[in-house]
Design a protein around this motif. Structure first.
Motif, short mmCIF file in Angstrom:
data_model
loop_
_atom_site.label_atom_id
_atom_site.label_comp_id
_atom_site.label_asym_id
_atom_site.label_seq_id
_atom_site.Cartn_x
_atom_site.Cartn_y
_atom_site.Cartn_z
N ASN A 1 0.83 -1.21 0.00
CA ASN A 1 0.00 0.00 0.00
C ASN A 1 0.86 1.26 0.00
O ASN A 1 0.55 2.24 -0.69
CB ASN A 1 -0.94 0.01 1.21
CG ASN A 1 -2.03 -1.04 1.10
OD1 ASN A 1 -2.42 -1.44 0.00
ND2 ASN A 1 -2.53 -1.50 2.23
N ALA A 2 1.94 1.24 0.76
CA ALA A 2 2.85 2.38 0.79
C ALA A 2 3.48 2.60 -0.58
O ALA A 2 3.67 3.74 -1.03
CB ALA A 2 3.93 2.18 1.84
N THR A 3 3.81 1.51 -1.25
CA THR A 3 4.38 1.61 -2.60
C THR A 3 3.38 2.23 -3.57
O THR A 3 3.72 3.12 -4.35
CB THR A 3 4.80 0.21 -3.10
OG1 THR A 3 5.81 -0.31 -2.22
CG2 THR A 3 5.36 0.28 -4.51
N ALA A 4 2.13 1.76 -3.52
CA ALA A 4 1.09 2.29 -4.41
C ALA A 4 0.84 3.77 -4.14
O ALA A 4 0.70 4.58 -5.07
CB ALA A 4 -0.19 1.49 -4.24
N GLU A 5 0.78 4.16 -2.85
CA GLU A 5 0.56 5.57 -2.50
C GLU A 5 1.73 6.44 -2.94
O GLU A 5 1.55 7.57 -3.38
CB GLU A 5 0.34 5.70 -0.99
CG GLU A 5 -0.97 5.12 -0.48
CD GLU A 5 -2.17 5.97 -0.84
OE1 GLU A 5 -2.00 7.05 -1.46
OE2 GLU A 5 -3.30 5.56 -0.51
N THR A 6 2.95 5.90 -2.82
CA THR A 6 4.13 6.65 -3.23
C THR A 6 4.13 6.87 -4.73
O THR A 6 4.43 7.97 -5.21
CB THR A 6 5.42 5.90 -2.81
OG1 THR A 6 5.44 5.80 -1.39
CG2 THR A 6 6.66 6.64 -3.29
N LYS A 7 3.77 5.85 -5.49
CA LYS A 7 3.71 5.98 -6.95
C LYS A 7 2.68 7.04 -7.35
O LYS A 7 2.94 7.87 -8.23
CB LYS A 7 3.38 4.63 -7.59
CG LYS A 7 3.41 4.66 -9.10
CD LYS A 7 3.29 3.26 -9.69
CE LYS A 7 3.27 3.31 -11.21
NZ LYS A 7 3.21 1.96 -11.82
N ALA A 8 1.53 7.01 -6.71
CA ALA A 8 0.49 8.00 -7.00
C ALA A 8 0.98 9.41 -6.68
O ALA A 8 0.71 10.35 -7.43
CB ALA A 8 -0.78 7.68 -6.20
N GLU B 1 -1.88 8.93 7.73
CA GLU B 1 -2.70 7.72 7.62
C GLU B 1 -1.83 6.47 7.54
O GLU B 1 -2.14 5.44 8.13
CB GLU B 1 -3.60 7.82 6.38
CG GLU B 1 -4.68 8.88 6.49
CD GLU B 1 -5.42 9.08 5.18
OE1 GLU B 1 -5.11 8.34 4.21
OE2 GLU B 1 -6.30 9.96 5.11
N ALA B 2 -0.72 6.59 6.78
CA ALA B 2 0.17 5.44 6.59
C ALA B 2 0.85 5.03 7.89
O ALA B 2 0.91 3.85 8.24
CB ALA B 2 1.21 5.75 5.52
N ILE B 3 1.36 6.01 8.63
CA ILE B 3 2.12 5.68 9.83
C ILE B 3 1.22 5.16 10.95
O ILE B 3 1.65 4.39 11.81
CB ILE B 3 2.94 6.91 10.30
CG1 ILE B 3 4.13 6.45 11.15
CG2 ILE B 3 2.08 7.92 11.06
CD1 ILE B 3 5.17 7.51 11.38
N ARG B 4 -0.06 5.56 10.92
CA ARG B 4 -1.01 5.05 11.90
C ARG B 4 -1.69 3.76 11.44
O ARG B 4 -2.38 3.11 12.21
CB ARG B 4 -2.08 6.11 12.20
CG ARG B 4 -1.55 7.33 12.93
CD ARG B 4 -2.68 8.30 13.25
NE ARG B 4 -2.19 9.51 13.91
CZ ARG B 4 -1.93 9.60 15.20
NH1 ARG B 4 -2.12 8.55 15.98
NH2 ARG B 4 -1.49 10.73 15.73
#
Length: 273
Positions: A216-223, A246-249
């Motif tokens: 999920n972090a990878t997908a959010e980073t790409k976006a 949101e990611a860190i929590r």
């Protein structure tokens, strides 16, 4: 994607979190037909909903990545006439490819292009929308459209995004063909292998890194990366800070932190998950 669909122009194999997608038209150096465009679009649409797939490896069968557009499709379009009020058949053919390549570009998955032999026209464009591109020693890249009396209509914007306007001008306006080393120097590909063995080693090393990064972090980073340059920086950073919180929590942030402290691999690194 519980069961891989049957495709006439593509071979599909799933290995762990990676989908290996092989262009399978070796008799025409894997030239891109309308059917192939439709099948690529279908596959990328389906995998967007599949959390078990985190990377897509695109390569061509029997030593060539993709030699560009299929001449038979172009000949067929030439023989068609546009109905009144409808788009020219050549427009439809060209725009269908553009929709597909944009879809690949914006996919939430990590797209890896393994390029060998001919990487021309549409194949060149496909390499330019990959997240990671690796070239084998036989790879030859080019935008030959102007030498054929046409224009690189759908790939040119992505080439400019990839390597900048200055270098894109030279390649496109002269219809140049370049080898893997120059493609690497220009930033078309990230790595150029000296042998087939090294090419496979580089691919496996890339897939290993995908395995270790949170999906999920990878997908959010790409976006997030795709938004740079398309909206005001202050607005972008505000939005990115919200996503970060949101990611860190979230579950990945908690698991990543715990795994780091416990000196172990995070749960998402397990291929069976």
């Amino acid at each position: 994607m519980e069961q891989l669909p049957h495709c006439e122009t593509l071979l599909l194999e799933k290995h762990g979190p990676a989908l290996f997608l092989t262009i399978n038209r070796p008799d025409v150096r894997n030239a891109m037909s309308l059917q192939m465009v439709a099948e690529l679009s279908t596959i990328f649409n389906q995998i967007e909903q599949d959390n078990t797939i985190r990377a897509v490896v695109i390569r061509g069968k029997d030593g060539h990545f993709c030699a560009g557009g299929d001449i038979k499709d172009m000949a067929g379009a030439r023989g068609q006439k546009a109905d009144e009020g409808q788009h020219d058949p050549f427009y439809k053919l060209n725009r269908a490819f553009g929709h597909m390549i944009q879809q690949v570009n914006e996919s939430s998955k990590v797209v890896i292009a393994v390029t060998e032999g001919a990487v021309m026209g549409g194949g060149f464009g496909l390499a330019c929308v990959s997240d990671v591109a690796i070239a084998g020693p036989t790879a030859r890249f080019g935008m030959p459209e102007t030498s054929l009396g046409v224009i690189p209509a759908q790939i040119a914007p992505f080439v400019v995004e990839r390597i900048g306007l200055t270098q894109a001008r030279r390649l496109a306006l002269l219809g140049l063909r370049i080898d893997a080393r120059e493609a690497c120097a220009l930033g078309i590909v990230h790595q150029a292998a000296d042998s087939e063995t090294q090419l496979e080693e580089l691919l496996q090393a890339t897939l290993e890194r995908v395995r270790l990064c949170a999906p999920n972090a990878t997908a959010e980073t790409k976006a997030l990366l795709h938004r740079v340059g398309h909206e005001p920086m202050n607005k972008l950073l505000d939005s990115a800070a919200e996503t970060f919180a949101e990611a860190i929590r979230g579950p990945e942030g908690a698991e990543g932190t715990m795994a780091f402290m416990q000196k172990r691999e995070p749960k998402w690194a397990d291929d069976s998950n």
